[in-house]
Design a protein around this motif. Sequence first.
Motif, mmCIF file in Angstrom:
data_model
loop_
_atom_site.group_PDB
_atom_site.id
_atom_site.type_symbol
_atom_site.label_atom_id
_atom_site.label_comp_id
_atom_site.label_asym_id
_atom_site.label_seq_id
_atom_site.Cartn_x
_atom_site.Cartn_y
_atom_site.Cartn_z
ATOM 1 N N ILE A 1 0.607 4.241 -2.761
ATOM 2 C CA ILE A 1 0.521 5.672 -2.448
ATOM 3 C C ILE A 1 1.579 6.449 -3.230
ATOM 4 O O ILE A 1 1.306 7.511 -3.797
ATOM 5 C CB ILE A 1 0.686 5.911 -0.940
ATOM 6 C CG1 ILE A 1 -0.505 5.356 -0.178
ATOM 7 C CG2 ILE A 1 0.835 7.410 -0.647
ATOM 8 C CD1 ILE A 1 -0.328 5.367 1.329
ATOM 9 N N THR B 1 0.157 7.505 8.233
ATOM 10 C CA THR B 1 -0.010 7.313 6.792
ATOM 11 C C THR B 1 0.885 8.275 6.023
ATOM 12 O O THR B 1 1.550 7.895 5.059
ATOM 13 C CB THR B 1 -1.482 7.530 6.389
ATOM 14 O OG1 THR B 1 -2.292 6.613 7.111
ATOM 15 C CG2 THR B 1 -1.670 7.308 4.897
ATOM 16 N N ARG C 1 0.822 -1.220 0.000
ATOM 17 C CA ARG C 1 0.000 0.000 0.000
ATOM 18 C C ARG C 1 0.850 1.262 0.000
ATOM 19 O O ARG C 1 0.470 2.271 -0.592
ATOM 20 C CB ARG C 1 -0.961 -0.020 1.192
ATOM 21 C CG ARG C 1 -2.102 -1.024 1.028
ATOM 22 C CD ARG C 1 -3.196 -0.822 2.046
ATOM 23 N NE ARG C 1 -2.774 -1.155 3.388
ATOM 24 C CZ ARG C 1 -2.883 -2.366 3.919
ATOM 25 N NH1 ARG C 1 -3.402 -3.364 3.218
ATOM 26 N NH2 ARG C 1 -2.492 -2.599 5.162
ATOM 27 N N LEU D 1 -7.214 2.291 1.563
ATOM 28 C CA LEU D 1 -6.653 3.625 1.357
ATOM 29 C C LEU D 1 -7.754 4.665 1.186
ATOM 30 O O LEU D 1 -7.582 5.826 1.585
ATOM 31 C CB LEU D 1 -5.715 3.616 0.144
ATOM 32 C CG LEU D 1 -4.430 2.807 0.326
ATOM 33 C CD1 LEU D 1 -3.657 2.722 -0.995
ATOM 34 C CD2 LEU D 1 -3.550 3.407 1.416
#
Length: 250
Positions: A11, A70, A7, A43
């Motif tokens: 991003i 994050t 992930r 997300l």
Amino acid sequence: MLAAERRQIIIDIANKDKRVLVSELSQKFQVTEETIRRDLEKLEKEGVLTRTYGGAIMNRHSNEDLPFYTRHATNLHIKQDIAQKALSLIHNGDTLMMDPSTSSIELLKILNVRHGLTVITSSIILQEFAASGHQVISTGGTLRAPSMSLVGTVAHETARKYHVDKFILSCKALSLDIGIMDSNEPECELKRKMIQQAEQVILLADHTKFDRTAFVHLAHFKDIDVIITDEEPSEVWKQMFQEHEIELIY
């Protein structure tokens, strides 16, 4: 590869290309499209992306409201590279102010190779200093949970008490026309005060911050002494830095 690592890469791709496709990510990571859809769903719940037919797009100004951890995971290797460059400007015995940005946190992690530092910070992420031997002063103040930082009158009063060698900060955007920009007013107000209290102001800004705008004007380029980034900026930017006598490190 762990799902969290996958992930993070998603991003990074979305930050660069502004969109991602399920089919392309499935091939890239050698996982099923359903796995990628679950990643995108997570997300989206975190506010990073908005899912579309066949993929997802990066939310406009998404970094403004993302949870701290994050944001910290986004472009982590770039932040670590910039932190190593910034370390060369920090000397034993320096007095520092540091903002609560994720780039500054990466620098905090490696300051244990210096001795006798005094660090004043509005960040509440201070565990990296537990065994450092440095003197750490918290600004105190009102907790701003999304950025794990302290703001408000108490933080301002603390900053006003001290005059330091260097202030290290980051931002959300750099615009040739507008200047240095960030996402929220309370943190900008404290950063402006810290700029006034420092002999040298060092801005950490990776290449994704250039030629962008954000919600709040933070500072003018004349307020900055050093800019550290990860890629060579365009000639227009380099000329502007030269005109403002800003040292550029990349």
